[in-house]
Design a protein around this motif. Structure first.
Motif, mmCIF file in Angstrom:
data_model
loop_
_atom_site.group_PDB
_atom_site.id
_atom_site.type_symbol
_atom_site.label_atom_id
_atom_site.label_comp_id
_atom_site.label_asym_id
_atom_site.label_seq_id
_atom_site.Cartn_x
_atom_site.Cartn_y
_atom_site.Cartn_z
ATOM 1 N N GLY A 1 72.518 55.081 29.004
ATOM 2 C CA GLY A 1 71.287 55.717 28.571
ATOM 3 C C GLY A 1 70.923 55.546 27.112
ATOM 4 O O GLY A 1 69.812 55.857 26.705
ATOM 5 N N ARG A 2 71.838 55.051 26.305
ATOM 6 C CA ARG A 2 71.688 55.091 24.862
ATOM 7 C C ARG A 2 70.528 54.239 24.325
ATOM 8 O O ARG A 2 69.823 54.650 23.439
ATOM 9 N N ASN B 1 67.808 53.388 25.676
ATOM 10 C CA ASN B 1 66.587 53.623 26.439
ATOM 11 C C ASN B 1 65.353 53.454 25.551
ATOM 12 O O ASN B 1 65.252 54.049 24.492
ATOM 13 N N THR C 1 62.439 51.102 29.957
ATOM 14 C CA THR C 1 63.382 49.982 29.941
ATOM 15 C C THR C 1 64.671 50.362 29.209
ATOM 16 O O THR C 1 64.712 51.349 28.484
ATOM 17 N N TYR C 2 65.700 49.576 29.440
ATOM 18 C CA TYR C 2 66.919 49.667 28.652
ATOM 19 C C TYR C 2 67.060 48.351 27.899
ATOM 20 O O TYR C 2 66.991 47.283 28.514
#
Lengths: 285, 340
Positions: free
Chosen positions: A257-258, A260, A264-265
């Motif tokens: 999740g960091r 994010n 999108t990632y």
């Protein structure tokens, strides 16, 4: 599961082939890693595309995301240049030839090379962010690929001449008539034969043509911030401006999740985005 | 298949399951209920009209879990976890829905998480529908409901002295083998209970155009207002059944690399080695939490990433209420997008 039955989180065993300082102040070190197992090497190069990154791992310290700074044709190794800033990168700086190191990757999308075929490339880099652009330049400059692309223009700025990376290649590239190179440093130095000034100003001065061209920008956030409008002013459309983003990362797989950024990632859907894509995303950088 | 399960037969049934499964169900722990494995003399407290404090996502993504083991000479090995076949009993539909939402992240085609996958494959979920509305819950508002059947193996409806058991998978049918089939009258009766429960849930806020409003007011001072009293403790994300962010750290003495639950409400979550932080204050972090649930999930899988379980409302130490935050968002200006 990947080759050798490793899970997504288990690094591939590698060892250091060569390790050397890249800058005169020793803040940048280049590591060339080679694979412990042939299958891992095959799996890596089957998936690799310039612009991708890997997570380098030191047991007990953690993992750090670094862009791949080598082209596939260079040989059976992967090159990274790390700036000594955190706990993992300072551990990476202590490595010497023969040391064991873990690696996960290649990760991310990389540059959309297929869409760039037949186009002129304007490659714009700043500081140590030049690493993936170096991989891109090496890839494009190789005789097997050179005919696939048009004119090649390289603009590279660093704070000082000592911080300029990959000096041997730059020296060689200045000798070829195959590409146009503009190097810049922020403040004047004795015996410096190239530009003095910030990258956005150099771009305005050099004024690369936007006709049938793609601009690829990778640098510190402040450089990118002022470079994108400079390119837009020169007539580059948002679809033809690309940049590679970075955020803190842990898993590299779009799960922790960091990194994010909107829906999108960066690790999974990036790190390479066109300005058109970025314009549709929140300014959460 | 629909079965009838007498309430007095339940303890024996749970013990029967124990022969072949680890049975997890809510049990008392201090002042709260908590999903724990049933012991031989286990007491069940499934009838509390509220949710467990820690969501059952913890049964699939443990708070802390080893990913990699370090070998003696700088090498790495996969971590192995002994995971027995399990039945998770009496989880609430909101939490079951949350697990399905998390599947979309953990079971992506290219990067399927091996630990999550194994736990999911070895688990049978038997939910207990909520026939009475719980405090602070708002499941119907976000498009789910007290008897939402998404991603369940079976669902129980409380009908007084007995439950109606609806099974949705063969594995669940086997679990209730030997119980009497429910008559049509009972099924109709259950439907009425389910419908009444659904109707009793209040509408907490309007969701129409909420996504556009949050999206288009990214730079609004609305975010300053709604985050003003936030302490940044992170409990809203820690106890959220759809929050899945994790940190990866090396435990040097154990020679392991582990993942631990993390929260986007923490300053260090996005802090980079250079000192740059994309979300430097609680304003940006609150915006990230709400936008992820009410904007980004919709872009990714066309579902709201909040199941309305109400935990963030119930446990916030300063009484911040996501329902009120979103009600306030309804008065933000926006333009109808014609993109789609």
């Amino acid at each position: 599961m990947r080759a050798n039955g490793r899970s997504l989180y288990t690094p591939t065993p590698m060892h250091v082939l060569r390790a050397y300082y890249e800058s005169t102040d020793r803040s940048l070190k280049t590591l060339e890693l080679s694979f412990d197992y042939t299958e891992d090497s095959q799996a890596f190069f089957a998936a690799f595309n310039p612009g991708q990154f890997c997570l380098l791992s030191i047991a007990g310290k953690g993992e750090s995301a670094l862009g791949v700074a080598s082209a596939a044709w260079e040989g059976d190794f992967v090159r990274f240049t790390a700036q000594n800033v955190g706990s993992v990168t300072s551990a990476l700086h202590k490595l010497t030839a023969g040391d064991a190191v873990g690696m996960r990757g290649p990760l991310g999308n990389g540059f959309p090379m297929d869409g760039w075929q037949g186009k002129n490339l304007v490659i714009i880099g700043g500081g140590c962010a030049f690493s993936t652009l170096y991989a891109l330049t090496k890839h494009v400059h190789h005789e097997n690929h050179r005919d696939d692309y048009g004119k090649l223009t390289l603009i590279y700025g660093t704070r000082t001449s000592g911080l300029c990376m990959y000096k041997h290649d730059f020296a060689a590239w200045h000798e070829t008539d195959d590409m146009e190179i503009h190097q810049a440093i922020d403040v004047p130095e004795e015996n410096w034969l190239h530009h003095v000034g910030y990258v956005p100003d150099v771009i305005r001065q050099v004024a690369p043509s936007p006709d049938n061209a793609v601009a690829v920008v990778c640098g510190p956030p402040i450089m990118t911030k002022f470079t994108l409008p400079a390119l837009t002013d020169l007539g580059f459309t948002p679809e033809n401006i690309f940049t590679s983003l970075e955020k803190r990362m842990k898993c590299g797989l779009g799960k922790c999740g960091r990194c994010n950024l909107g829906p999108t990632y960066i690790c999974k859907d990036g790190p390479v985005y066109s300005l058109a894509q970025l314009n549709a995303l929140p300014a959460d950088l | 298949m629909n079965f009838i399960l007498e309430k007095q037969a339940l303890p024996d049934l749970l013990q029967t399951w124990r022969a072949n499964f680890d049975v997890y169900l809510p049990q008392n722990l201090e002042r709260f209920t908590h999903f724990m494995p049933l012991a031989a003399e286990g007491v069940t407290v499934i009838n509390e009209p509220h949710n467990t404090r820690i969501p059952p996502k913890a049964l699939f993504l443990p708070m802390t879990e080893t990913l990699v083991k370090f070998t003696r000479f700088g090498g790495y090995e996969n971590a192995k976890h002994e995971i027995e076949p399990r039945i998770v009993f009496a989880l609430r539909p909101c939490d079951a829905q949350a697990v399905q939402l998390l599947d979309t992240s953990f079971l992506q085609v290219k990067y399927s998480d091996p630990f999550w996958l194994e736990r999911r494959e070895k688990t049978i979920t038997v939910a207990l529908g909520c026939h009475e509305p719980c405090d602070n819950g708002f499941c119907t508002t976000v498009g789910y409901g007290p008897f939402n059947k998404a991603d369940l193996d079976a669902m129980l409806t409380d009908l007084g002295d007995f439950y109606l058991v609806e099974t949705f998978s063969e594995a669940a049918e086997t679990c209730f083998n030997g119980f009497a089939n429910a008559s049509e009258t009972i099924c109709v009766q259950a439907l009425e209970v389910q419908q009444r429960a659904h109707d009793q849930m209040p509408v907490a806020f309007e969701t129409e155009n909420l996504k556009e409003k949050l999206e288009q007011n990214f730079s609004s001072n609305y975010w300053d207002k709604v985050s003003l009293s936030c302490l940044g403790c992170g409990v809203c994300t820690f106890l959220c059944p759809t929050c899945f962010c994790f940190d990866i750290v090396d435990e040097t003495q154990r020679r392991e690399r582990v993942r631990n639950w993390d929260s986007c409400m923490f300053r260090t979550y996005s802090l980079e080695a250079s000192g740059h932080n994309p979300r430097p204050s609680r304003v940006e972090r609150t915006r990230q939490r709400l936008s992820h649930k009410y904007v980004y999930w919709l872009d990714q899988v066309n579902q709201i990433g909040c199941t309305g379980c109400g935990r963030c409302v119930r446990y916030c130490p300063v009484g911040l209420d996501i329902r009120s935050m979103l009600r306030q968002a309804q008065s933000l200006p926006f333009e109808v997008s014609h993109a789609s």
